[in-house]
Every structure is written in structure tokens, then in C-alpha cells.
Design a protein around this motif. Structure first.
Motif, PDB file in Angstrom:
ATOM      1  N   MET A 124       8.932  14.953   1.258  1.00  9.69           N
ATOM      2  CA  MET A 124       8.112  14.584   2.424  1.00  9.69           C
ATOM      3  C   MET A 124       6.918  13.758   1.973  1.00  9.69           C
ATOM      4  SD  MET A 124       9.375  15.955   5.220  1.00  9.69           S
ATOM      5  CE  MET A 124       8.124  16.367   6.434  1.00  9.69           C
ATOM      6  N   ILE A 125       6.650  12.719   2.792  1.00  7.81           N
ATOM      7  CA  ILE A 125       5.558  11.833   2.442  1.00  7.81           C
ATOM      8  C   ILE A 125       4.811  11.468   3.732  1.00  7.81           C
ATOM      9  CG2 ILE A 125       6.792   9.631   2.674  1.00  7.81           C
ATOM     10  CD1 ILE A 125       5.688   8.938  -0.128  1.00  7.81           C
ATOM     11  N   ASP A 126       3.486  11.339   3.634  1.00  6.57           N
ATOM     12  CA  ASP A 126       2.727  10.876   4.809  1.00  6.57           C
ATOM     13  C   ASP A 126       2.760   9.354   4.828  1.00  6.57           C
ATOM     14  OD1 ASP A 126       1.854  13.305   5.922  1.00  6.57           O
ATOM     15  OD2 ASP A 126       0.253  13.473   4.426  1.00  6.57           O
ATOM     16  N   VAL A 127       3.160   8.780   5.953  1.00 11.99           N
ATOM     17  CA  VAL A 127       3.151   7.318   6.080  1.00 11.99           C
ATOM     18  C   VAL A 127       2.118   6.943   7.131  1.00 11.99           C
ATOM     19  CG1 VAL A 127       4.505   5.257   6.522  1.00 11.99           C
ATOM     20  CG2 VAL A 127       5.579   7.222   5.418  1.00 11.99           C
ATOM     21  N   LEU A 128       1.170   6.077   6.757  1.00 14.14           N
ATOM     22  CA  LEU A 128       0.071   5.688   7.645  1.00 14.14           C
ATOM     23  C   LEU A 128       0.211   4.221   8.017  1.00 14.14           C
ATOM     24  CD1 LEU A 128      -0.967   8.154   5.843  1.00 14.14           C
ATOM     25  CD2 LEU A 128      -3.269   7.324   6.373  1.00 14.14           C
ATOM     26  N   TYR A 129      -0.211   3.905   9.247  1.00 13.20           N
ATOM     27  CA  TYR A 129      -0.173   2.516   9.721  1.00 13.20           C
ATOM     28  C   TYR A 129      -1.554   2.143  10.252  1.00 13.20           C
ATOM     29  CZ  TYR A 129       4.715   4.008   9.809  1.00 13.20           C
ATOM     30  OH  TYR A 129       5.934   4.531   9.478  1.00 13.20           O
ATOM     31  N   SER A 150       3.080 -10.781   5.289  1.00 20.62           N
ATOM     32  CA  SER A 150       1.878 -10.517   6.087  1.00 20.62           C
ATOM     33  C   SER A 150       1.491  -9.049   6.043  1.00 20.62           C
ATOM     34  CB  SER A 150       2.105 -10.963   7.534  1.00 20.62           C
ATOM     35  OG  SER A 150       3.107 -10.150   8.120  1.00 20.62           O
ATOM     36  N   LEU A 151       2.103  -8.304   5.140  1.00 17.64           N
ATOM     37  CA  LEU A 151       1.789  -6.880   5.010  1.00 17.64           C
ATOM     38  C   LEU A 151       1.214  -6.550   3.634  1.00 17.64           C
ATOM     39  CD1 LEU A 151       4.774  -4.962   6.659  1.00 17.64           C
ATOM     40  CD2 LEU A 151       2.462  -5.275   7.534  1.00 17.64           C
ATOM     41  N   ARG A 152       0.426  -5.483   3.614  1.00 14.33           N
ATOM     42  CA  ARG A 152      -0.069  -4.934   2.354  1.00 14.33           C
ATOM     43  C   ARG A 152       0.285  -3.446   2.319  1.00 14.33           C
ATOM     44  NH1 ARG A 152      -0.276  -9.511   2.071  1.00 14.33           N
ATOM     45  NH2 ARG A 152      -2.000 -10.930   1.596  1.00 14.33           N
ATOM     46  N   VAL A 153       0.363  -2.886   1.111  1.00 13.92           N
ATOM     47  CA  VAL A 153       0.706  -1.472   1.012  1.00 13.92           C
ATOM     48  C   VAL A 153      -0.215  -0.772   0.014  1.00 13.92           C
ATOM     49  CG1 VAL A 153       2.448  -1.888  -0.782  1.00 13.92           C
ATOM     50  CG2 VAL A 153       2.583   0.194   0.606  1.00 13.92           C
ATOM     51  N   ALA A 154      -0.561   0.469   0.345  1.00  7.71           N
ATOM     52  CA  ALA A 154      -1.307   1.315  -0.597  1.00  7.71           C
ATOM     53  C   ALA A 154      -0.519   2.592  -0.813  1.00  7.71           C
ATOM     54  CB  ALA A 154      -2.693   1.632  -0.046  1.00  7.71           C
ATOM     55  N   VAL A 155      -0.401   3.020  -2.055  1.00 10.09           N
ATOM     56  CA  VAL A 155       0.219   4.307  -2.375  1.00 10.09           C
ATOM     57  C   VAL A 155      -0.886   5.214  -2.903  1.00 10.09           C
ATOM     58  CG1 VAL A 155       1.846   5.523  -3.873  1.00 10.09           C
ATOM     59  CG2 VAL A 155       2.503   3.342  -2.825  1.00 10.09           C
ATOM     60  N   ALA A 209       7.694   8.120  -6.760  1.00  4.91           N
ATOM     61  CA  ALA A 209       7.796   9.454  -7.383  1.00  4.91           C
ATOM     62  C   ALA A 209       6.415  10.110  -7.415  1.00  4.91           C
ATOM     63  CB  ALA A 209       8.361   9.318  -8.801  1.00  4.91           C
ATOM     64  N   GLY A 210       6.303  11.289  -6.793  1.00  7.20           N
ATOM     65  CA  GLY A 210       5.039  12.019  -6.798  1.00  7.20           C
ATOM     66  C   GLY A 210       4.036  11.564  -5.765  1.00  7.20           C
ATOM     67  N   ALA A 211       4.335  10.493  -5.045  1.00  9.36           N
ATOM     68  CA  ALA A 211       3.372   9.977  -4.063  1.00  9.36           C
ATOM     69  C   ALA A 211       3.296  10.901  -2.854  1.00  9.36           C
ATOM     70  CB  ALA A 211       3.772   8.575  -3.625  1.00  9.36           C
ATOM     71  N   ARG A 212       2.066  11.080  -2.338  1.00  8.76           N
ATOM     72  CA  ARG A 212       1.892  11.907  -1.147  1.00  8.76           C
ATOM     73  C   ARG A 212       1.630  11.072   0.105  1.00  8.76           C
ATOM     74  NH1 ARG A 212      -3.031  15.180  -3.363  1.00  8.76           N
ATOM     75  NH2 ARG A 212      -3.456  12.967  -3.718  1.00  8.76           N
ATOM     76  N   GLU A 213       1.132   9.840  -0.100  1.00 11.92           N
ATOM     77  CA  GLU A 213       0.653   9.060   1.039  1.00 11.92           C
ATOM     78  C   GLU A 213       0.935   7.580   0.813  1.00 11.92           C
ATOM     79  OE1 GLU A 213      -3.201  10.441   2.555  1.00 11.92           O
ATOM     80  OE2 GLU A 213      -3.876   8.354   2.543  1.00 11.92           O
ATOM     81  N   VAL A 214       1.631   6.971   1.773  1.00 11.79           N
ATOM     82  CA  VAL A 214       1.872   5.521   1.715  1.00 11.79           C
ATOM     83  C   VAL A 214       1.290   4.910   2.981  1.00 11.79           C
ATOM     84  CG1 VAL A 214       3.612   3.705   1.677  1.00 11.79           C
ATOM     85  CG2 VAL A 214       3.975   5.804   0.371  1.00 11.79           C
ATOM     86  N   ALA A 215       0.558   3.806   2.847  1.00 12.56           N
ATOM     87  CA  ALA A 215      -0.049   3.174   4.025  1.00 12.56           C
ATOM     88  C   ALA A 215       0.351   1.710   4.099  1.00 12.56           C
ATOM     89  CB  ALA A 215      -1.571   3.297   3.957  1.00 12.56           C
ATOM     90  N   PHE A 216       0.676   1.261   5.327  1.00 13.08           N
ATOM     91  CA  PHE A 216       1.027  -0.142   5.559  1.00 13.08           C
ATOM     92  C   PHE A 216       0.006  -0.758   6.506  1.00 13.08           C
ATOM     93  CE2 PHE A 216       5.100   1.970   4.635  1.00 13.08           C
ATOM     94  CZ  PHE A 216       5.546   1.180   3.578  1.00 13.08           C
ATOM     95  N   PHE A 217      -0.382  -1.990   6.200  1.00 14.25           N
ATOM     96  CA  PHE A 217      -1.400  -2.645   7.030  1.00 14.25           C
ATOM     97  C   PHE A 217      -1.412  -4.141   6.760  1.00 14.25           C
ATOM     98  CE2 PHE A 217      -3.296  -0.108   3.498  1.00 14.25           C
ATOM     99  CZ  PHE A 217      -3.656  -1.135   2.621  1.00 14.25           C
ATOM    100  N   PRO A 218      -2.045  -4.915   7.640  1.00 14.97           N
ATOM    101  CA  PRO A 218      -2.173  -6.357   7.394  1.00 14.97           C
ATOM    102  C   PRO A 218      -3.238  -6.611   6.328  1.00 14.97           C
ATOM    103  CG  PRO A 218      -3.076  -5.773   9.557  1.00 14.97           C
ATOM    104  CD  PRO A 218      -2.596  -4.516   8.947  1.00 14.97           C
TER     105      PRO A 218
END
Lengths: 82, 147, 147, 82
Positions: free
Chosen positions: A1-6, A51-56, A68-77
Motif C-alpha cells: 500500500m502506498i499513499d498517492v497524492l495529487y 508536463s508532470l513532476r513526481v516526488a517520492v 521499493a519501501g516508498a510510502r508516499e508518491v506525489a504527482f503535480f505540474p
């Protein structure tokens, strides 16, 4: 399970700020493919990766970053602070 | 001194004075204030979205990088989020150094990085509707001079 | 807004706020504050001599040049003379522009020119005696980038 | 007649901030030669022109600047403002 943020228009297109996602994706790119396969609104939000950026875990990174091991992934412009 | 991310308005002049009195030994203090412009004359306001947690982390890293690149007595970043009106102060950077070249360079570095590397997004409300502000290639290009 | 030469102390924060509220349309406000350093720990104070008449004239010309070189909404120079103590603010420059690059460049230009081209002379009072501050070659060299 | 002003250590060496000078000097350099001929303190103050600056009628200029019509000449070391 991973948190995905927008954020910003990614959040508006997908229609929610955050969700928990059950995934076996090994990389950000694989996670994006899984999300795009879900529904049109995801396919549209992720149609132009340039046109997207990502943070892990709150660090900017690339689409081929491992999850692997990531808890939170975020997508944004691209950011427009200052 | 450090990094502050807040919705509330702040008094730029009071921040400058407090910062200056904190940085003992500095001969040079530089500040930058970003203000909401009323471009086109039809801007009702602006909403700034951010990524709580990552914002503080990214600004802290940018500030640490500035502190290590230049000989500084101090560096401060304040950035607001939430609804803003034309004329409102969005953010402030302050740097203090013994010599002016360091203070100026560090302030410009902080601005260039927080423009494109801190997770803030601006949405403008105009007579024609709401629109997310596009990132500018010139802001991305501005980072090249520091690499 | 303009040029002020005065013996009295001024409140840098209040000046920043007054300047910002005067420059309608500016998205970027940059300030520089010069402060008396206590180099070596033995500095009792400083006396700044100037050339009344020429000082205002030279600062006005430097400000006019900045206003014509960059797209500015405003520019302010305040410079003190007379006796000063460590920690006292000597002078302040403020610039306002639509875009940050103009505001930063103009502030650095104003500083470089007033350092070496406005008729001020600093005399430091130390434990070892009084001494006129020597001009620095690096300050003269700094002017080259604007020519 | 011309007003001659001295600032900073030039003022201290010569011992006064300002004087009226009767001169027929055509240039700043000629005026300096006249002043140096007066007394040792002038000769000492003007011994190293590289460490001096001059303004005629409150504009910075060179030592070969003409004095025709000038009302005020000022001598001082390189400025140290800011």
C-alpha cells in the motif's frame, strides 16, 4: 500500500487530493501505467508526462525511480512558487 | 531565522528588522519580496496550493544549500499559501553576509530555486475565469547559472 | 522615492513597507541594507564624511541611470553620514520591478556605483586609533560588469 | 577666484575643508601644481595623484579637465560609501 497524492490541475483532473493504492509497481512509471489503466480521468491526467513532476517520499525524482519501501508518491505540474 | 510556510499575512518590514537584529556581524542584508501583481487589470485574486511537509523540507534543503555555498550570517525564507489579493506579499527571502556579493548571490539563488523546486502552485482568478499559472522556461533556465 | 542623504537614523523596515506600498504593479521588491560591522571586535564606531550637494547629485544620477537601464517601478537610495556605531544601518537601496531579474540587477548596480562613485568617506575608530577606510580594488572591478 | 574643497585625509593633511583660490590655472593639473608650490602640506597631500580623485562643479572628472568657468573644485581620496 502506498499513499498517492495529487496537486494543482492533476488533483482537479483526477478529482481527489489523495488515495491509498494497492500496487506491486516497481517504479513510478509502472505505477503510472496501472493508474492510467483504471479510468479515463487518470489516463487524461497522465497523458503528457513532460508536463508532470513526481516526488517520492517528498523528494523530487524521475519517473524511473524505484518504489521499493516508498510510502508516499506525489504527482503535480511544474512548480510556480515565489 | 530559517524557513516558514504560512497562510497568514506577515509584515515584511518587521521581518527585515527582526532578521537584521539577529545577524550579528553582517555588513550586508538583502531582501526579496514577491507581491501579487494585477496583470491585465482584471485579476481578482490568487490561490496558492502547496504540499505540506514537502514544502518545508524542500525550502529547508534550498536554504541549507545557500548557507553552504556562500559565506552567510543568516538566511530566511517565508512563503504564504492560500488565498491572496493583488498587492499582497506572497513571500520573502532575506540573506545576511559580511560582504554584499555573497548576500546578493544567495538571495538570487534562493529565489531561483524556490520558484521551480519548492512545491507551490499558483492559480489566478480573472474576469475570464480561473487558471493555473504556467511555469516559465526562463525560470527553469535561471537554475543553470548555479550548476 | 528617490534619494535621501541624512544624518538621522532611519527604520529600514518602515522604509521597505512604505516603498512597497508606493510601487503599484511591482511583483518584485529588492532591498539592500548596509550595516556597520564590528570587524576585529575593537571597533568603537565610524564617521562618514560626505560632500553636501555633490552627494545628492551623484546619487540622483546613479538612480536615474538604473531607472533607464532596467524596467523599474521605483528605486530608492538612503545614505547616512556622521557618527555611526557597530550595528547601525548605514544605508539602504530598494528597487521594485515587475520581474525579479530587473529588481536584483538594478539593486546590485546601485550598490556598485554608490560604493565607488558617490562622495562618501568612512573613517573607523578602533582601539589602535582612527583610520580612513581604503577603497578596494574589487569594488572598482565590480563596476566593469555594467559597462 | 575658485572655491577649492578638500575631503577626508586630503582635508586633514591640508588642514582646512575649503578655501578661495586666486588662480589662472587652465586645468586641474595646473591648479595642483600651483597648490603644491605653496607649502609642504599641499605638496604632501598631492604627492600621489593615483590616490586622489577630483570633481569640478560636483562632477567627477580627470586631472586634465579644463577649469574655464568652473566655480568649485574638490579633491578627495577614492570614495568608500555603501
Amino acid at each position: 500500500m502506498i499513499d498517492v497524492l495529487y496537486f494543482a490541475w492533476v488533483r482537479e483532473r483526477i478529482g481527489l487530493p489523495k488515495e491509498r493504492v494497492e500496487t506491486e509497481a516497481a517504479t513510478v512509471a509502472e505505477l503510472i501505467e496501472e493508474l492510467k489503466a483504471r479510468e479515463d480521468r487518470y489516463a487524461m491526467a497522465f497523458s503528457d508526462l513532460a508536463s508532470l513532476r513526481v516526488a517520492v517520499d517528498q523528494d523530487l525524482t524521475d519517473f524511473d525511480a524505484p518504489l521499493a519501501g516508498a510510502r508516499e508518491v506525489a504527482f503535480f505540474p511544474p512548480m510556480t512558487g515565489g | 531565522m530559517g524557513v516558514r510556510v504560512q497562510q497568514e499575512a506577515f509584515d515584511a518590514g518587521a521581518e527585515l528588522n527582526a532578521f537584521s537584529s539577529d545577524v550579528d556581524g553582517a555588513g550586508a542584508v538583502v531582501t526579496f519580496n514577491g507581491v501579487v501583481r494585477n496583470d491585465g487589470g482584471d485579476m481578482a485574486g490568487m490561490e496558492i496550493e502547496h504540499y505540506p511537509g514537502m514544502t518545508e523540507r524542500a525550502l529547508g534543503q534550498i536554504r541549507d544549500e545557500a548557507m553552504s555555498r556562500w559565506s552567510l550570517e543568516g538566511a530566511l525564507v517565508i512563503h504564504r499559501y492560500g488565498p491572496l489579493k493583488p498587492g499582497d506579499t506572497i513571500m520573502m527571502v532575506a540573506t545576511a553576509a559580511r560582504h554584499r556579493a555573497d548576500a546578493f548571490a544567495a538571495a538570487e539563488f534562493l529565489m531561483d530555486y524556490l520558484k521551480s523546486r519548492a512545491p507551490f502552485w499558483k492559480k489566478e482568478a480573472r474576469a475570464t475565469g480561473e487558471e493555473w499559472v504556467s511555469s516559465k522556461q526562463e525560470d527553469e533556465d535561471a537554475l543553470d547559472r548555479w550548476s
